[in-house]
Every structure is written in C-alpha cells, then in structure tokens.
Motif scaffolding. Sequence first.
Motif, mmCIF file in Angstrom:
data_model
loop_
_atom_site.group_PDB
_atom_site.id
_atom_site.type_symbol
_atom_site.label_atom_id
_atom_site.label_comp_id
_atom_site.label_asym_id
_atom_site.label_seq_id
_atom_site.Cartn_x
_atom_site.Cartn_y
_atom_site.Cartn_z
ATOM 1 N N PHE A 57 -16.977 -29.913 -3.036
ATOM 2 C CA PHE A 57 -16.984 -28.954 -4.452
ATOM 3 C C PHE A 57 -16.356 -29.549 -5.515
ATOM 4 O O PHE A 57 -17.111 -29.658 -6.371
ATOM 5 C CB PHE A 57 -16.501 -27.536 -3.801
ATOM 6 N N ILE A 58 -15.028 -30.333 -5.268
ATOM 7 C CA ILE A 58 -14.547 -30.852 -6.521
ATOM 8 C C ILE A 58 -15.271 -32.095 -6.549
ATOM 9 O O ILE A 58 -15.496 -32.296 -7.927
ATOM 10 C CB ILE A 58 -13.089 -31.302 -5.768
ATOM 11 N N ALA A 59 -15.842 -32.783 -5.663
ATOM 12 C CA ALA A 59 -16.625 -33.962 -6.089
ATOM 13 C C ALA A 59 -17.813 -33.518 -7.017
ATOM 14 O O ALA A 59 -18.214 -34.298 -8.237
ATOM 15 C CB ALA A 59 -17.325 -34.484 -4.976
ATOM 16 N N GLY A 60 -18.441 -32.292 -6.893
ATOM 17 C CA GLY A 60 -19.408 -31.838 -7.562
ATOM 18 C C GLY A 60 -18.975 -31.476 -9.118
ATOM 19 O O GLY A 60 -19.564 -31.746 -9.810
ATOM 20 N N LEU A 61 -17.737 -31.051 -8.967
ATOM 21 C CA LEU A 61 -17.184 -30.590 -10.422
ATOM 22 C C LEU A 61 -16.862 -31.886 -10.954
ATOM 23 O O LEU A 61 -17.060 -31.959 -12.471
ATOM 24 C CB LEU A 61 -15.947 -29.686 -10.356
ATOM 25 N N MET B 196 -22.068 -27.937 -0.901
ATOM 26 C CA MET B 196 -21.074 -27.533 -1.908
ATOM 27 C C MET B 196 -20.922 -28.307 -2.912
ATOM 28 O O MET B 196 -20.577 -28.203 -3.981
ATOM 29 C CB MET B 196 -19.651 -27.849 -1.027
ATOM 30 N N ALA B 197 -21.578 -29.682 -2.737
ATOM 31 C CA ALA B 197 -21.721 -30.721 -4.112
ATOM 32 C C ALA B 197 -22.658 -29.967 -5.052
ATOM 33 O O ALA B 197 -22.672 -30.100 -6.142
ATOM 34 C CB ALA B 197 -22.227 -32.083 -3.707
ATOM 35 N N SER B 198 -23.668 -29.622 -4.488
ATOM 36 C CA SER B 198 -24.897 -28.854 -5.159
ATOM 37 C C SER B 198 -24.155 -27.758 -6.041
ATOM 38 O O SER B 198 -24.515 -27.313 -7.098
ATOM 39 C CB SER B 198 -25.886 -28.327 -4.397
ATOM 40 N N ALA B 199 -23.255 -26.812 -5.353
ATOM 41 C CA ALA B 199 -22.684 -25.619 -6.043
ATOM 42 C C ALA B 199 -21.918 -25.940 -7.072
ATOM 43 O O ALA B 199 -21.870 -25.527 -8.389
ATOM 44 C CB ALA B 199 -21.739 -24.900 -5.199
ATOM 45 N N GLY B 200 -21.180 -27.556 -6.983
ATOM 46 C CA GLY B 200 -20.379 -27.795 -8.191
ATOM 47 C C GLY B 200 -21.018 -28.359 -9.397
ATOM 48 O O GLY B 200 -20.750 -28.288 -10.259
ATOM 49 N N CYS B 201 -22.178 -29.068 -8.720
ATOM 50 C CA CYS B 201 -22.967 -29.518 -10.075
ATOM 51 C C CYS B 201 -24.432 -29.566 -9.383
ATOM 52 O O CYS B 201 -25.069 -30.262 -8.880
ATOM 53 C CB CYS B 201 -22.920 -30.980 -10.233
ATOM 54 N N PRO B 202 -25.135 -28.279 -9.970
ATOM 55 C CA PRO B 202 -26.537 -28.092 -9.732
ATOM 56 C C PRO B 202 -27.408 -29.053 -10.146
ATOM 57 O O PRO B 202 -28.693 -29.193 -9.301
ATOM 58 C CB PRO B 202 -26.908 -26.666 -10.129
ATOM 59 N N THR B 203 -27.606 -30.026 -10.942
ATOM 60 C CA THR B 203 -28.448 -31.088 -11.756
ATOM 61 C C THR B 203 -28.002 -32.175 -11.329
ATOM 62 O O THR B 203 -28.690 -33.117 -11.645
ATOM 63 C CB THR B 203 -28.416 -30.751 -13.113
ATOM 64 N N CYS B 204 -26.906 -32.517 -10.579
ATOM 65 C CA CYS B 204 -26.508 -34.185 -10.163
ATOM 66 C C CYS B 204 -27.444 -34.293 -8.917
ATOM 67 O O CYS B 204 -27.351 -33.633 -7.931
ATOM 68 C CB CYS B 204 -25.095 -33.976 -9.922
ATOM 69 N N PRO B 205 -28.019 -35.614 -9.106
ATOM 70 C CA PRO B 205 -28.581 -36.310 -7.956
ATOM 71 C C PRO B 205 -27.545 -36.768 -6.703
ATOM 72 O O PRO B 205 -26.386 -36.649 -7.010
ATOM 73 C CB PRO B 205 -29.107 -37.357 -8.312
ATOM 74 N N PRO C 175 0.291 -27.741 -0.405
ATOM 75 C CA PRO C 175 -0.951 -27.079 0.378
ATOM 76 C C PRO C 175 -1.942 -27.103 -0.831
ATOM 77 O O PRO C 175 -3.167 -27.148 -0.321
ATOM 78 C CB PRO C 175 -0.546 -25.830 0.706
ATOM 79 N N THR C 176 -1.862 -26.875 -2.065
ATOM 80 C CA THR C 176 -2.618 -26.649 -2.894
ATOM 81 C C THR C 176 -2.515 -27.701 -4.249
ATOM 82 O O THR C 176 -3.527 -27.524 -5.288
ATOM 83 C CB THR C 176 -2.704 -25.132 -3.544
ATOM 84 N N GLY C 177 -1.726 -28.310 -4.245
ATOM 85 C CA GLY C 177 -1.413 -29.410 -5.567
ATOM 86 C C GLY C 177 -1.145 -28.757 -6.664
ATOM 87 O O GLY C 177 -0.429 -27.626 -6.556
ATOM 88 N N VAL C 178 -1.905 -29.087 -7.798
ATOM 89 C CA VAL C 178 -1.815 -28.490 -9.116
ATOM 90 C C VAL C 178 -2.523 -27.044 -9.177
ATOM 91 O O VAL C 178 -2.374 -26.493 -10.069
ATOM 92 C CB VAL C 178 -2.173 -29.625 -10.017
ATOM 93 N N GLY C 179 -3.184 -26.793 -8.109
ATOM 94 C CA GLY C 179 -3.970 -25.417 -8.268
ATOM 95 C C GLY C 179 -5.372 -25.672 -8.080
ATOM 96 O O GLY C 179 -5.764 -26.674 -7.385
ATOM 97 N N THR C 180 -6.268 -24.653 -8.332
ATOM 98 C CA THR C 180 -7.720 -24.730 -8.207
ATOM 99 C C THR C 180 -8.203 -24.662 -9.515
ATOM 100 O O THR C 180 -7.767 -24.485 -10.546
ATOM 101 C CB THR C 180 -8.261 -23.567 -7.448
ATOM 102 N N PRO C 181 -9.478 -25.468 -9.760
ATOM 103 C CA PRO C 181 -10.169 -25.259 -10.803
ATOM 104 C C PRO C 181 -10.372 -24.078 -11.942
ATOM 105 O O PRO C 181 -10.950 -22.993 -10.936
ATOM 106 C CB PRO C 181 -11.415 -26.023 -10.808
ATOM 107 N N ASN C 182 -9.913 -24.018 -13.038
ATOM 108 C CA ASN C 182 -10.396 -23.103 -14.122
ATOM 109 C C ASN C 182 -11.521 -23.737 -14.990
ATOM 110 O O ASN C 182 -10.789 -24.253 -16.061
ATOM 111 C CB ASN C 182 -9.174 -22.375 -14.753
ATOM 112 N N GLY C 183 -12.580 -23.666 -14.849
ATOM 113 C CA GLY C 183 -13.585 -24.436 -15.619
ATOM 114 C C GLY C 183 -13.415 -26.044 -15.183
ATOM 115 O O GLY C 183 -13.139 -26.446 -14.233
ATOM 116 N N LEU C 184 -13.841 -26.646 -16.155
ATOM 117 C CA LEU C 184 -13.772 -28.221 -15.929
ATOM 118 C C LEU C 184 -13.049 -29.027 -16.665
ATOM 119 O O LEU C 184 -13.115 -30.275 -16.738
ATOM 120 C CB LEU C 184 -15.453 -28.661 -16.276
ATOM 121 N N THR C 185 -11.968 -28.538 -17.479
ATOM 122 C CA THR C 185 -11.318 -29.166 -18.318
ATOM 123 C C THR C 185 -10.313 -29.967 -17.540
ATOM 124 O O THR C 185 -9.947 -30.987 -18.030
ATOM 125 C CB THR C 185 -10.183 -28.270 -19.234
ATOM 126 N N ALA C 186 -10.023 -29.904 -16.244
ATOM 127 C CA ALA C 186 -9.276 -30.725 -15.343
ATOM 128 C C ALA C 186 -9.895 -32.003 -15.098
ATOM 129 O O ALA C 186 -9.134 -33.232 -14.679
ATOM 130 C CB ALA C 186 -8.664 -30.064 -14.103
#
Length: 390
Positions: free
Chosen positions: A320-324, A154-163, A378-389
């Motif tokens: 996944f959120i960590a990846g973003l 899931m971290a890879s899915a969030g950021c495919p190029t991050c080590p 349950p969901t906080g402010v919501g789910t990500p819509n792009g990376l602006t958050a």
Amino acid sequence: MSTVNRRILAVVVSVTAAMSAVIGTAQAAPVAAKIAACAEPAPGFTRCLTSFTPQANGVRAKVSELPSGIGANDLASAYRIPKITDANTLIGIAIAYDAPNLEADLNVYRAQYGLPPCATENGCFRKVNQNGDAGPLPVTNYGWSVESTLDVSMASAGCPTCPILVVEGNSPSFPDLAAAVDTVVRLGAKVVSNSYGARETGMALSYAASYDHPGTTIVASSGDIGFTSASFPAVFDNVVAVGGTTLVRDESERGWAESVWLWGGSGCSAYIAKPAWQRDTSCAKRTTTDISAVASGLAIYSTESGGWMTVDGTSASAPFIAGLYGASGHAATAKPADLYRSGASFFDITTGTNDPLLGGAKCGNDYLCVAKPGYDAPTGVGTPNGLTAF
C-alpha cells in the motif's frame, strides 16, 4: 492442517492466553483464530507476512461471497488519498512462486471498488519469472499465492492508475528473491514492494546490493511477530521499513481510529549503522520501522480460496505504501530520510503496543514497542495523511 501450521497456531493460542491477562480478552481473542499463510523459514529463506482465519480443514482461508474487511475505498478515506487519475509510475512486486490466478483475482478486487481494469491487454499488468521472462513460471504455493494477491490489491488501492509488474522468484530463498528485485528494477519499476522477511543475519545482509538501487524506492514489511530482532530486508537503511496498524471507523473528525497492530514488527539492527536522519536514542543502530499503515482486516479476492477472504499482515501495509509512492510521482527520487523531514504530513499513532506477550514490558514501556507521541518503532513517523510525505 499441516504440522507447521498446527505448530504456528499452537504458539499463537498460547501467546493469546497469556496476553489476555495483560491487555484484555477483547483485544486478544481474535488473534487465536489466525494462522500464518507461509511456513516459518529455514535458514537462508524468508516467509511471506500474511495470516488468515482458516476453513474447518485448517489449510485454506475462510471465505465469503462478498468482502467483509477493509477495502480500497476505506483506505482512500482513512488516509485522505486524493483521487488518482493520471499517475503512471511502474510499481514492482518481488515475490516467491507463481500465483496462477493473480491477474483475474486482482481485477475482481478492482471492479468491486470501482478501480479501472489492470490487465495484460491494456498494458497495466505484467507477470514474469525472476529472469524477466514470461515463462516458465515457478511452481505454485497456496500461501505465497495469497500473499501475491494481497500485494497487487494493496498496491492498486494506493495507486489505481499505476501499472504493476510482478516478478516471481523460483523460491523464497535469499538469492532468488534478491534476483527478483534486481529484475524488477531492470525492467523499469520505480518503486518495489517486498512483503516478506526473515531474521536479520550476516548471511541475509550479504544481499544488500539487491535492495539498493538509486532511482528506485525500495519498500519492505517490518515483520509480523511484534517487537523482536530486526527483519531483513526492511532493516537496510536505504529501504523504507513499513510497520502495521489496526484501523477502525469511529465518530472522530477523521472518521477512523488507529492504533499499533499487536503483531507488527519493530526492532534494533545488530549490524546496520544508525542513519543520520534517524535520531531516536534507545537503539544504537538502525531502528525499524519508518512509516506504517493498516495491517489488519484487509479484504482480498482469491480464486484458490473460493471467494473473498480477510487477511492481516505487514504484507498489506508495505505494498500500500509502495502504491502511494507511485501515486506521488516522486518514487524515482524519494529516500527513507524524506519521511523524517519537517512538513511531511502523518497521522501520529499514539496508542497500542507490539509486545503481544507482555503488553510493553519487553521494551520497558519504551517507544521501541509502545506507541508514543512522535516517532516510535512500531509505527515510525506515523501513517499517511495524504501524499505530502511521499
């Protein structure tokens, strides 16, 4: 099937039967087939937050030759993630026990979805013990190995190029995992995912310093048993608490429909003061969660299981959120408060509940366990819509 897993499955089945009368058999039925990957923890220990459909022997996960759940490309589509080509933020994973096939399984996942290889040889992948050494590594544990595989996928899915740096604690005890987090940060990670939890207690809170590292974003899963006591370490006000949703394709402009994952955690802290940036009124102290992402029906590859498996859990949404955060390039300066600022872009989740037994009655149909427009627990402010958050 172990005694612990039989007990967990019996509880899930009984809850599902009662729940179906409240929210309908169609939503309730799939839950009964799942078992927790990790046992309920003893005092002073955590458990991983993953569940799966077991094989006939009731111990390991049911598998298939090809993935059948939500994959990296689906996540990029659903959350409108731009193509990441040059992000290089080091993502840290703090976890218990050793996953012996972790690097190989990660790269099966990445190859399946067209992500670049992430290996020791190219400097993308590193795995160490809680002291930061290449060996000796801890003993292995099947459930936690599944968890580790989910985390790095899931971290890879969030950021495919991050080590990716994985630090394996000797056990899932509070001190061993706290040491793992400290080591992850010491070795340079700018965002750290913690996809495990335990009930918030005074003993758990004594490890707060390990989850407070200026210059590093700390992310943690909110829990997998619905609306209940707040979960450690997600409850700390300097930690980004990540809840869970259910994601399905539809004919909308977005192409996806999203609702509260029935088992995603939320709660009110008994100890942590209300942060100034959190303005909800039904919880006098810290409320979890802050943000959420899909936590149901994720595809991962597991050598130990024998193929592709589909898993659930806020153990998926947190990494996944960590990846973003890694993809954004702002992990070293981001804070939980930033998610609440004006102008951040989210999908507002307005349907569903994480009260599996009573369908929202446990919190009086309040935002603490029922999705509402705007912030809900349950969901906080919501789910990500792009990376602006981020």
